[in-house]
Design a protein around this motif. Structure first.
Motif, mmCIF file in Angstrom:
data_model
loop_
_atom_site.group_PDB
_atom_site.id
_atom_site.type_symbol
_atom_site.label_atom_id
_atom_site.label_comp_id
_atom_site.label_asym_id
_atom_site.label_seq_id
_atom_site.Cartn_x
_atom_site.Cartn_y
_atom_site.Cartn_z
ATOM 1 N N LEU A 10 -64.048 -4.703 0.477
ATOM 2 C CA LEU A 10 -65.047 -4.632 1.537
ATOM 3 C C LEU A 10 -65.382 -3.173 1.755
ATOM 4 C CD1 LEU A 10 -63.390 -7.046 4.120
ATOM 5 C CD2 LEU A 10 -65.151 -7.588 2.442
ATOM 6 N N VAL A 11 -66.635 -2.828 1.600
ATOM 7 C CA VAL A 11 -67.103 -1.473 1.862
ATOM 8 C C VAL A 11 -67.919 -1.549 3.147
ATOM 9 C CG1 VAL A 11 -68.403 0.506 0.997
ATOM 10 C CG2 VAL A 11 -67.152 -0.971 -0.616
ATOM 11 N N LEU A 12 -67.326 -1.048 4.237
ATOM 12 C CA LEU A 12 -67.963 -1.103 5.547
ATOM 13 C C LEU A 12 -68.805 0.144 5.734
ATOM 14 C CD1 LEU A 12 -64.861 -2.249 7.639
ATOM 15 C CD2 LEU A 12 -66.496 -3.660 6.367
ATOM 16 N N MET A 13 -70.074 -0.045 6.132
ATOM 17 C CA MET A 13 -71.019 1.066 6.201
ATOM 18 C C MET A 13 -71.791 1.031 7.517
ATOM 19 S SD MET A 13 -72.595 0.664 2.357
ATOM 20 C CE MET A 13 -73.026 -1.042 2.618
ATOM 21 N N ASN A 14 -72.325 2.178 7.858
ATOM 22 C CA ASN A 14 -73.220 2.269 9.001
ATOM 23 C C ASN A 14 -74.476 3.016 8.562
ATOM 24 O OD1 ASN A 14 -73.894 1.692 11.660
ATOM 25 N ND2 ASN A 14 -73.215 3.684 12.362
ATOM 26 N N PRO A 85 -78.989 8.716 -3.019
ATOM 27 C CA PRO A 85 -79.114 9.066 -1.602
ATOM 28 C C PRO A 85 -78.235 8.228 -0.662
ATOM 29 C CG PRO A 85 -81.277 9.045 -2.611
ATOM 30 C CD PRO A 85 -80.316 8.464 -3.624
ATOM 31 N N VAL A 86 -77.675 7.108 -1.155
ATOM 32 C CA VAL A 86 -76.766 6.331 -0.314
ATOM 33 C C VAL A 86 -75.695 7.253 0.251
ATOM 34 C CG1 VAL A 86 -74.968 4.538 -0.316
ATOM 35 C CG2 VAL A 86 -77.167 4.100 -1.420
ATOM 36 N N TYR A 87 -75.104 8.055 -0.620
ATOM 37 C CA TYR A 87 -74.094 9.018 -0.194
ATOM 38 C C TYR A 87 -74.702 10.397 0.053
ATOM 39 C CZ TYR A 87 -69.913 6.203 -1.308
ATOM 40 O OH TYR A 87 -68.918 5.266 -1.320
ATOM 41 N N GLY A 88 -75.681 10.776 -0.759
ATOM 42 C CA GLY A 88 -76.175 12.151 -0.780
ATOM 43 C C GLY A 88 -76.940 12.588 0.448
ATOM 44 N N ILE A 89 -77.807 11.756 0.965
ATOM 45 C CA ILE A 89 -78.619 12.195 2.113
ATOM 46 C C ILE A 89 -77.793 12.218 3.396
ATOM 47 C CG2 ILE A 89 -80.569 11.482 3.559
ATOM 48 C CD1 ILE A 89 -82.141 11.007 1.021
ATOM 49 N N PRO A 90 -76.992 11.408 3.807
ATOM 50 C CA PRO A 90 -76.707 10.054 3.337
ATOM 51 C C PRO A 90 -77.577 9.019 4.032
ATOM 52 C CG PRO A 90 -75.098 10.610 5.000
ATOM 53 C CD PRO A 90 -76.035 11.805 4.869
ATOM 54 N N TYR A 91 -77.831 7.926 3.301
ATOM 55 C CA TYR A 91 -78.500 6.785 3.912
ATOM 56 C C TYR A 91 -77.494 5.935 4.681
ATOM 57 C CZ TYR A 91 -82.958 7.394 1.446
ATOM 58 O OH TYR A 91 -84.169 7.856 0.986
ATOM 59 N N PHE A 92 -76.247 5.971 4.220
ATOM 60 C CA PHE A 92 -75.185 5.205 4.876
ATOM 61 C C PHE A 92 -73.935 6.058 4.991
ATOM 62 C CE2 PHE A 92 -77.985 2.014 3.234
ATOM 63 C CZ PHE A 92 -77.997 1.051 4.215
ATOM 64 N N ARG A 93 -73.243 5.889 6.085
ATOM 65 C CA ARG A 93 -71.932 6.507 6.276
ATOM 66 C C ARG A 93 -70.901 5.424 5.984
ATOM 67 N NH1 ARG A 93 -68.372 6.455 10.265
ATOM 68 N NH2 ARG A 93 -69.788 5.405 11.696
ATOM 69 N N ILE A 94 -69.949 5.750 5.127
ATOM 70 C CA ILE A 94 -68.905 4.783 4.792
ATOM 71 C C ILE A 94 -67.874 4.810 5.923
ATOM 72 C CG2 ILE A 94 -67.172 4.079 3.108
ATOM 73 C CD1 ILE A 94 -70.176 3.989 2.152
ATOM 74 N N VAL A 95 -67.705 3.683 6.586
ATOM 75 C CA VAL A 95 -66.793 3.570 7.721
ATOM 76 C C VAL A 95 -65.376 3.306 7.232
ATOM 77 C CG1 VAL A 95 -66.237 2.208 9.784
ATOM 78 C CG2 VAL A 95 -68.630 2.753 9.237
ATOM 79 N N ASP A 96 -65.253 2.416 6.249
ATOM 80 C CA ASP A 96 -63.927 2.068 5.739
ATOM 81 C C ASP A 96 -64.097 1.305 4.439
ATOM 82 O OD1 ASP A 96 -61.158 1.926 5.642
ATOM 83 O OD2 ASP A 96 -60.959 0.717 7.454
ATOM 84 N N ILE A 97 -63.043 1.297 3.638
ATOM 85 C CA ILE A 97 -62.986 0.495 2.421
ATOM 86 C C ILE A 97 -61.672 -0.272 2.481
ATOM 87 C CG2 ILE A 97 -62.847 0.513 -0.101
ATOM 88 C CD1 ILE A 97 -64.534 3.091 -0.041
#
Length: 117
Positions: A10-14, A85-97
């Motif tokens: 599970l990759v939790l994102m915001n 850009p998912v990580y680079g800009i970022p479009y999403f912040r990874i909350v938890d894995i």
């Protein structure tokens, strides 16, 4: 012991404001042109499903469920996403894995000859 059980990740994102300010058309285009090719590249061993959760969770707006028996290919998926850009800009912040395997205790019971009582 049975064959390798798949890992479920599970990759939790915001979503960030950078993602939210894109038009819906731009978001769809990004998914189609940037993300789908990555998902196809690892699709022989990795399954990716995308979910929305902003209606139900205050700090996790989206999540991915990734299933694989080959962790190296999951790592490749994440590395390829890191180049977007998912990580680079970022479009999403990874909350938890969160990584798990379904009913893994059963394999350990079998291995230890404990059995289920």
């Amino acid at each position: 012991m049975q064959n390798q059980k798949p890992y479920t990740i599970l990759v939790l994102m915001n979503a960030t404001p950078a993602w939210l300010t894109l038009s819906r058309s731009q978001r769809s285009c990004f998914v189609e042109t940037e993300l789908q090719p990555i998902f196809r590249r690892v699709s022989q061993t990795v399954t990716v499903r995308l979910f929305d959760s902003e209606y139900f969770h205050a700090s996790v707006s989206d999540f991915m469920i990734v299933t694989t028996t080959v962790l190296h290919d999951y790592q490749l998926l994440i590395e390829l996403l890191r180049d977007t850009p998912v990580y680079g800009i970022p479009y999403f912040r990874i909350v938890d894995i969160i990584v798990g395997q379904e009913a893994l205790f059963e394999d350990f019971n079998e291995l230890l000859n404990v059995g289920v009582r």
